[in-house]
Enzyme design. Structure first.
Site, PDB file in Angstrom:
ATOM      1  N   ARG A 111       0.837  -1.211   0.000  1.00 28.31           N
ATOM      2  CA  ARG A 111       0.000   0.000   0.000  1.00 28.31           C
ATOM      3  C   ARG A 111       0.871   1.259   0.000  1.00 28.31           C
ATOM      4  O   ARG A 111       2.038   1.219   0.367  1.00 28.31           O
ATOM      5  CB  ARG A 111      -0.947   0.022   1.193  1.00 28.31           C
ATOM      6  CG  ARG A 111      -0.271   0.091   2.556  1.00 28.31           C
ATOM      7  CD  ARG A 111      -0.205   1.492   3.135  1.00 28.31           C
ATOM      8  NE  ARG A 111       0.624   1.572   4.315  1.00 28.31           N
ATOM      9  CZ  ARG A 111       1.913   1.848   4.297  1.00 28.31           C
ATOM     10  NH1 ARG A 111       2.543   2.022   3.148  1.00 28.31           N
ATOM     11  NH2 ARG A 111       2.610   1.926   5.407  1.00 28.31           N
TER      12      ARG A 111
ATOM     13  N   GLU B  52      -0.333  10.395   8.215  1.00 26.70           N
ATOM     14  CA  GLU B  52       0.810   9.583   8.663  1.00 26.70           C
ATOM     15  C   GLU B  52       0.969   9.698  10.164  1.00 26.70           C
ATOM     16  O   GLU B  52       0.876  10.801  10.717  1.00 26.70           O
ATOM     17  CB  GLU B  52       2.077  10.090   7.948  1.00 26.70           C
ATOM     18  CG  GLU B  52       3.060   9.012   7.643  1.00 26.70           C
ATOM     19  CD  GLU B  52       2.526   8.019   6.609  1.00 26.70           C
ATOM     20  OE1 GLU B  52       2.144   6.900   7.021  1.00 26.70           O
ATOM     21  OE2 GLU B  52       2.512   8.345   5.417  1.00 26.70           O
ATOM     22  N   HIS B  53       1.206   8.555  10.805  1.00 29.76           N
ATOM     23  CA  HIS B  53       1.321   8.476  12.266  1.00 29.76           C
ATOM     24  C   HIS B  53       0.010   8.883  12.936  1.00 29.76           C
ATOM     25  O   HIS B  53       0.004   9.348  14.074  1.00 29.76           O
ATOM     26  CB  HIS B  53       2.486   9.335  12.786  1.00 29.76           C
ATOM     27  CG  HIS B  53       3.838   8.731  12.451  1.00 29.76           C
ATOM     28  ND1 HIS B  53       4.426   7.768  13.223  1.00 29.76           N
ATOM     29  CD2 HIS B  53       4.673   8.956  11.412  1.00 29.76           C
ATOM     30  CE1 HIS B  53       5.588   7.432  12.676  1.00 29.76           C
ATOM     31  NE2 HIS B  53       5.762   8.130  11.573  1.00 29.76           N
TER      32      HIS B  53
ATOM     33  N   GLY C 282      10.907  -3.407   2.925  1.00 29.92           N
ATOM     34  CA  GLY C 282      11.542  -2.401   3.780  1.00 29.92           C
ATOM     35  C   GLY C 282      11.564  -1.002   3.193  1.00 29.92           C
ATOM     36  O   GLY C 282      12.319  -0.149   3.644  1.00 29.92           O
TER      37      GLY C 282
ATOM     38  N   ASP D 249      -2.140  -0.606   7.560  1.00 35.59           N
ATOM     39  CA  ASP D 249      -1.487  -1.361   6.476  1.00 35.59           C
ATOM     40  C   ASP D 249      -2.256  -2.648   6.173  1.00 35.59           C
ATOM     41  O   ASP D 249      -2.472  -3.006   5.022  1.00 35.59           O
ATOM     42  CB  ASP D 249      -0.053  -1.754   6.872  1.00 35.59           C
ATOM     43  CG  ASP D 249       0.822  -0.552   7.117  1.00 35.59           C
ATOM     44  OD1 ASP D 249       0.361   0.575   6.871  1.00 35.59           O
ATOM     45  OD2 ASP D 249       1.970  -0.745   7.572  1.00 35.59           O
TER      46      ASP D 249
ATOM     47  N   TYR E 217       9.916   5.199  16.319  1.00 39.96           N
ATOM     48  CA  TYR E 217       8.488   4.899  16.160  1.00 39.96           C
ATOM     49  C   TYR E 217       7.867   4.619  17.533  1.00 39.96           C
ATOM     50  O   TYR E 217       6.832   5.190  17.907  1.00 39.96           O
ATOM     51  CB  TYR E 217       8.317   3.692  15.241  1.00 39.96           C
ATOM     52  CG  TYR E 217       6.876   3.324  14.942  1.00 39.96           C
ATOM     53  CD1 TYR E 217       6.213   3.890  13.854  1.00 39.96           C
ATOM     54  CD2 TYR E 217       6.184   2.416  15.738  1.00 39.96           C
ATOM     55  CE1 TYR E 217       4.889   3.560  13.571  1.00 39.96           C
ATOM     56  CE2 TYR E 217       4.864   2.078  15.474  1.00 39.96           C
ATOM     57  CZ  TYR E 217       4.221   2.638  14.391  1.00 39.96           C
ATOM     58  OH  TYR E 217       2.918   2.318  14.119  1.00 39.96           O
TER      59      TYR E 217
HETATM   60  P1  ADP Z   1       7.797  -2.619   4.816  1.00 40.24           P
HETATM   61  O1  ADP Z   1       6.595  -3.243   5.427  1.00 40.24           O
HETATM   62  O2  ADP Z   1       7.700  -1.149   4.694  1.00 40.24           O
HETATM   63  O3  ADP Z   1       8.208  -3.238   3.520  1.00 40.24           O
HETATM   64  P2  ADP Z   1       8.998  -3.752   7.158  1.00 40.24           P
HETATM   65  O4  ADP Z   1      10.336  -3.579   7.776  1.00 40.24           O
HETATM   66  O5  ADP Z   1       7.786  -3.487   7.971  1.00 40.24           O
HETATM   67  O6  ADP Z   1       9.002  -2.862   5.831  1.00 40.24           O
HETATM   68  O7  ADP Z   1       8.828  -5.229   6.590  1.00 40.24           O
HETATM   69  C1  ADP Z   1       9.850  -5.799   5.799  1.00 40.24           C
HETATM   70  C2  ADP Z   1      10.113  -7.193   6.304  1.00 40.24           C
HETATM   71  O8  ADP Z   1       8.992  -8.042   5.979  1.00 40.24           O
HETATM   72  C3  ADP Z   1      11.300  -7.840   5.630  1.00 40.24           C
HETATM   73  O9  ADP Z   1      12.503  -7.497   6.270  1.00 40.24           O
HETATM   74  C4  ADP Z   1      10.958  -9.312   5.802  1.00 40.24           C
HETATM   75  O10 ADP Z   1      11.266  -9.749   7.111  1.00 40.24           O
HETATM   76  C5  ADP Z   1       9.453  -9.330   5.648  1.00 40.24           C
HETATM   77  N1  ADP Z   1       9.067  -9.597   4.245  1.00 40.24           N
HETATM   78  C6  ADP Z   1       8.382  -8.786   3.427  1.00 40.24           C
HETATM   79  N2  ADP Z   1       8.186  -9.378   2.207  1.00 40.24           N
HETATM   80  C7  ADP Z   1       8.753 -10.589   2.268  1.00 40.24           C
HETATM   81  C8  ADP Z   1       8.903 -11.694   1.346  1.00 40.24           C
HETATM   82  N3  ADP Z   1       8.436 -11.649   0.106  1.00 40.24           N
HETATM   83  N4  ADP Z   1       9.550 -12.789   1.785  1.00 40.24           N
HETATM   84  C9  ADP Z   1      10.013 -12.869   3.048  1.00 40.24           C
HETATM   85  N5  ADP Z   1       9.917 -11.872   3.937  1.00 40.24           N
HETATM   86  C10 ADP Z   1       9.309 -10.748   3.577  1.00 40.24           C
HETATM   87 MG    MG Z   2       5.858  -2.930   7.417  1.00 40.12          MG
END
Ligand code: ADP
Ligand code: MG
Length: 396
Positions: free
Chosen positions: A33, A39-40, A133, A183, A233
């Protein structure tokens, strides 16, 4: 070129075949998304204006024949991580850490188990076009796709809000991220060509069309993620809680500008600034929803810039790179086909979004790429996202 849904499904099925020499019985998808504004505000019981995007996490899965002692056993391979995880919900592996991606997968299945939903043993392959991420909520896309898979395999009906809240609980308890529910709601309930005007207190929403050919949402990744993000956060959440105690309100949703001027400004300038961001941001959400409905792109864009300034100055969750991208947006300006821009997601890195004139997209992308490269040496590749449908079952 980002993979289409059909392509993602075929990659997942091929990968499943390679690993297990079998055809997957289930295929599910859940999107990432962007949050247009607000935000926040979610954990302050406020409002937000997110939309699910046409970037999805897809899981191809089938029954897992390797069941030990009658205990549910799960195995998932993430193509993005090039790693697999196997576990049972009853016996979590001892080395599970907050950073491990398997925490999200196992967390959701364990939370569902706790809610009395027993998922049959499964093995599966996870593929995704949501960058991980980057603030586009790949974590919610992963959680929601796992929940959708588990509910499909166990033939359990559930409401969208239930699914989102189970996933949120998993993110809190297993990934150690005290996120709001925005989210997950968006990933479950997104509607094509619409954003959601989401009331995070009642967890109800209204859909607002963004279906004009004139306008596009551009995402520009700063390609940075500062380690401050998680601790700051949690600190912001505590600061908001503290502000509520001083104001004697249940949440900052219930506070007014007059109230915080009168009760916080003289006591604690930092808490005053945090509360001012939340209160003014809530108002901007409603105004933006109205302007978008009226196709008043200029006004919506102005509010996006105002949101960014508030996040930067009052809430202090921006960073140099996000500010640089917003400054580039301003230098392109309305005459260059760009109405407004702001950081999206929790901050301290990740992406900005910009509201742009769709027919100028190519030149705007080029300007972002070349100016950001000149300033930082980083090669970002901006991309358009479209408001997309929430999670769905592709095959069962
Ligand atoms: P965002 O949600 O903004 O992408 P986050 O830090 O909240 O960032 O989430 C990212 C984390 O989610 C990754 O570090 C991983 O642990 C997990 N993740 C997301 N997509 C995948 C995927 N396709 N396969 C495995 N882990 C995933
Ligand atoms: Mg996230």
């Amino acid at each position: 070129m980002v993979a289409s849904m059909n392509k993602l499904v075929s990659i997942a099925c091929d990968c499943f075949w390679e690993r297990y020499q079998d055809r997957p019985e289930f295929v599910v998808a859940a999107p990432g998304r962007v949050n247009l504004i607000g935000e926040h505000t979610d954990y302050n019981n406020g409002w937000a204006l997110p939309m699910a995007i046409d970037r999805y996490t897809v899981i191809a899965a089938g029954a897992n024949p390797s069941v030990v002692d009658g205990v549910s056993e799960f195995e998932f391979f993430s193509e993005q991580m090039q790693a697999s995880t196997s576990f049972t919900t009853q016996h979590p592996p001892p080395n599970l850490t907050a950073a491990a991606w398997s925490a999200y997968v196992q967390g959701v299945l364990t939370v569902l188990d706790g809610a009395g939903i027993t998922t049959p043993p499964l093995r599966g392959v996870i593929v995704s076009s949501v960058p991980s991420g980057a603030g586009l909520s790949s974590s919610a896309a992963l959680e929601v796709s796992i929940a959708k898979l588990a509910l499909t395999a166990s033939k359990t009906p559930a409401t969208d809000v239930q699914i989102a809240q189970w996933c949120q609980t998993a993110e809190h308890q297993y990934a150690g991220v005290p996120c709001g529910v925005m989210d997950q709601i968006c990933s479950v309930s997104g509607v094509a060509d619409h954003c959601l005007l989401l009331d995070c207190k009642t967890v109800t929403w209204q859909t607002i069309p963004i279906d004009s050919e004139q306008v596009a949402i551009l995402v520009v990744d700063s390609l940075t993620k500062h380690s401050l993000a998680a601790t700051e956060y949690a600190l912001r959440r505590r600061e908001c809680q503290r502000a509520c105690e001083v104001l004697q309100v249940e949440s900052l949703r219930d506070a007014t500008l007059e109230q915080i001027e009168k009760n916080l400004r003289t006591i604690n300038l930092r808490l005053f600034a945090r509360a001012r961001h939340v209160v003014t941001e809530n108002a901007r959400v409603h105004e933006t929803a109205r302007h978008l409905s009226e196709k008043n792109w200029g006004e919506a864009g102005r509010l996006m810039y105002a949101s960014h300034q508030s996040l930067c100055n009052d809430y202090e969750v921006s960073c140099r790179e996000l500010d640089q991208l917003v400054e580039i947006a301003q230098s392109i300006g309305v005459s260059g086909g760009l109405w407004g821009a702001r950081m999206t997601g929790g901050g301290f890195g990740g992406c900005i979004i910009a509201l742009i004139d769709a027919i100028r997209a190519k030149e705007i992308c080029e300007q972002f790429a070349s100016k950001y490269k000149n300033q930082t040496g980083r090669q970002t590749e901006p991309f358009i996202v479209r408001p997309a449908q929430g999670a769905f079952v592709v095959r069962s």
